[in-house]
Design an enzyme around this catalytic site. Structure first.
Site, PDB file in Angstrom:
ATOM      1  CG  ASN A 269       8.443  -2.067  -0.129  1.00  0.00           C
ATOM      2  OD1 ASN A 269       7.953  -2.159   1.000  1.00  0.00           O
ATOM      3  ND2 ASN A 269       9.051  -0.970  -0.538  1.00  0.00           N
TER       4      ASN A 269
ATOM      5  N   PRO B 256       0.789  -1.232   0.000  1.00  0.00           N
ATOM      6  CG  PRO B 256      -0.123  -1.103   2.132  1.00  0.00           C
ATOM      7  CD  PRO B 256       0.525  -2.066   1.170  1.00  0.00           C
ATOM      8  CG  ASN B 257      -0.117   4.375   1.305  1.00  0.00           C
ATOM      9  OD1 ASN B 257      -1.049   5.036   0.852  1.00  0.00           O
ATOM     10  ND2 ASN B 257      -0.193   3.734   2.461  1.00  0.00           N
TER      11      ASN B 257
ATOM     12  CD  GLU C  31      10.866  -7.401   5.422  1.00  0.00           C
ATOM     13  OE1 GLU C  31      11.149  -8.466   5.998  1.00  0.00           O
ATOM     14  OE2 GLU C  31      10.515  -6.365   6.025  1.00  0.00           O
TER      15      GLU C  31
ATOM     16  CG  HIS D 260      11.467  -2.218   3.962  1.00  0.00           C
ATOM     17  ND1 HIS D 260      10.093  -2.136   3.978  1.00  0.00           N
ATOM     18  CD2 HIS D 260      11.786  -3.368   4.595  1.00  0.00           C
ATOM     19  CE1 HIS D 260       9.607  -3.198   4.610  1.00  0.00           C
ATOM     20  NE2 HIS D 260      10.612  -3.967   4.984  1.00  0.00           N
TER      21      HIS D 260
ATOM     22  CE1 TYR E 172       9.020   5.027   2.362  1.00  0.00           C
ATOM     23  CE2 TYR E 172       7.520   6.896   2.505  1.00  0.00           C
ATOM     24  CZ  TYR E 172       8.018   5.719   3.018  1.00  0.00           C
ATOM     25  OH  TYR E 172       7.511   5.225   4.203  1.00  0.00           O
TER      26      TYR E 172
ATOM     27  NE  ARG F 233      10.640   6.221   7.844  1.00  0.00           N
ATOM     28  CZ  ARG F 233       9.622   6.020   7.006  1.00  0.00           C
ATOM     29  NH1 ARG F 233       9.644   4.973   6.185  1.00  0.00           N
ATOM     30  NH2 ARG F 233       8.604   6.858   6.973  1.00  0.00           N
TER      31      ARG F 233
ATOM     32  NE  ARG G 276       4.058   6.713   1.591  1.00  0.00           N
ATOM     33  CZ  ARG G 276       4.337   5.453   1.939  1.00  0.00           C
ATOM     34  NH1 ARG G 276       4.700   4.587   1.022  1.00  0.00           N
ATOM     35  NH2 ARG G 276       4.265   5.086   3.192  1.00  0.00           N
TER      36      ARG G 276
ATOM     37  CB  ALA H 177       1.743   0.202   6.159  1.00  0.00           C
TER      38      ALA H 177
HETATM   39  C1  DQA Z   1       8.482   1.055   3.335  1.00  0.00           C
HETATM   40  C2  DQA Z   1       8.642   1.287   4.838  1.00  0.00           C
HETATM   41  C3  DQA Z   1       7.328   1.084   5.563  1.00  0.00           C
HETATM   42  O1  DQA Z   1       7.492   1.355   6.949  1.00  0.00           O
HETATM   43  C4  DQA Z   1       6.277   2.029   5.026  1.00  0.00           C
HETATM   44  O2  DQA Z   1       5.032   1.768   5.630  1.00  0.00           O
HETATM   45  C5  DQA Z   1       6.169   2.020   3.546  1.00  0.00           C
HETATM   46  C6  DQA Z   1       7.370   1.898   2.744  1.00  0.00           C
HETATM   47  C7  DQA Z   1       9.769   1.377   2.557  1.00  0.00           C
HETATM   48  O3  DQA Z   1       9.882   0.936   1.414  1.00  0.00           O
HETATM   49  O4  DQA Z   1      10.653   2.081   3.064  1.00  0.00           O
HETATM   50  O5  DQA Z   1       5.092   2.211   2.992  1.00  0.00           O
HETATM   51  O6  DQA Z   1       8.183  -0.329   3.138  1.00  0.00           O
END
Ligand code: DQA
Length: 150
Positions: free
Chosen positions: A74, A10-11, A101, A103, A23, A110, A18, A77
């Site tokens: 990825n 998500p997002n 995994e 990120h 990011y 963070r 964003r 959240a």
């Molecule tokens: C994320 C890190 C997560 O904490 C966050 O919720 C994201 C992006 C990253 O790629 O840094 O949406 O996965």
């Protein structure tokens, strides 16, 4: 050719607009193009997808198992609380496929809630904190592990 599903939660469809200070300025389309180029160089066939929907990403993990595709994930959240995603990710690795995994940011540096990954323990490994390069490193890790095992 070895297939890799590059799955984004998500997002991540909002990349570029964003929180660019966290990011970066690359969009999801930029990410998909970069993944395409890197995977070709590594002899992999990657497909990048993104969803805001937990059930959809769980379904894609089932698809990875059934179609024997490795996964770069990825979970965004969902990383921090989705046991459904964790259980689906576990099916990938316990079936002998690789799941990395990734990120963009370094969640450990963070907010406190980001320090927990419910996916990490069922992943082959984790790459975090290198922006788009996290995906290049993850694809390289998949190619490297497969070459090593061949
Ligand atoms: C994320 C890190 C997560 O904490 C966050 O919720 C994201 C992006 C990253 O790629 O840094 O949406 O996965």
């Amino acid at each position: 050719m070895t297939r890799v599903l590059v799955l984004n939660g998500p997002n991540l469809g909002r990349l570029g607009v964003r929180e660019p200070e966290v990011y970066g300025s690359a969009t999801l389309a930029d990410l998909a193009a970069a993944v395409d180029g890197w995977s070709r160089e590594l002899g992999l066939e990657a497909e990048t997808r993104q969803t805001d929907d937990e059930s959809e990403i769980v379904g894609w993990l089932h698809e990875a198992v059934d179609s024997r595709a490795h996964v770069v994930l990825n979970p965004a959240a969902f990383t921090h609380y989705s046991y459904a995603l964790r259980d689906a990710a576990a099916q990938v690795t316990t079936s002998g496929l690789l799941l990395v995994e990734v990120h963009l940011s370094n969640p450990a540096a963070r907010e406190e809630f980001r320090h927990t990954s419910v996916v990490a323990a069922v992943s082959t490994g984790t790459v975090a904190g290198f922006g788009l390069d996290s995906y290049r490193l993850a694809l390289g890790a998949v190619a490297g592990r497969l070459a090593h095992n061949a």
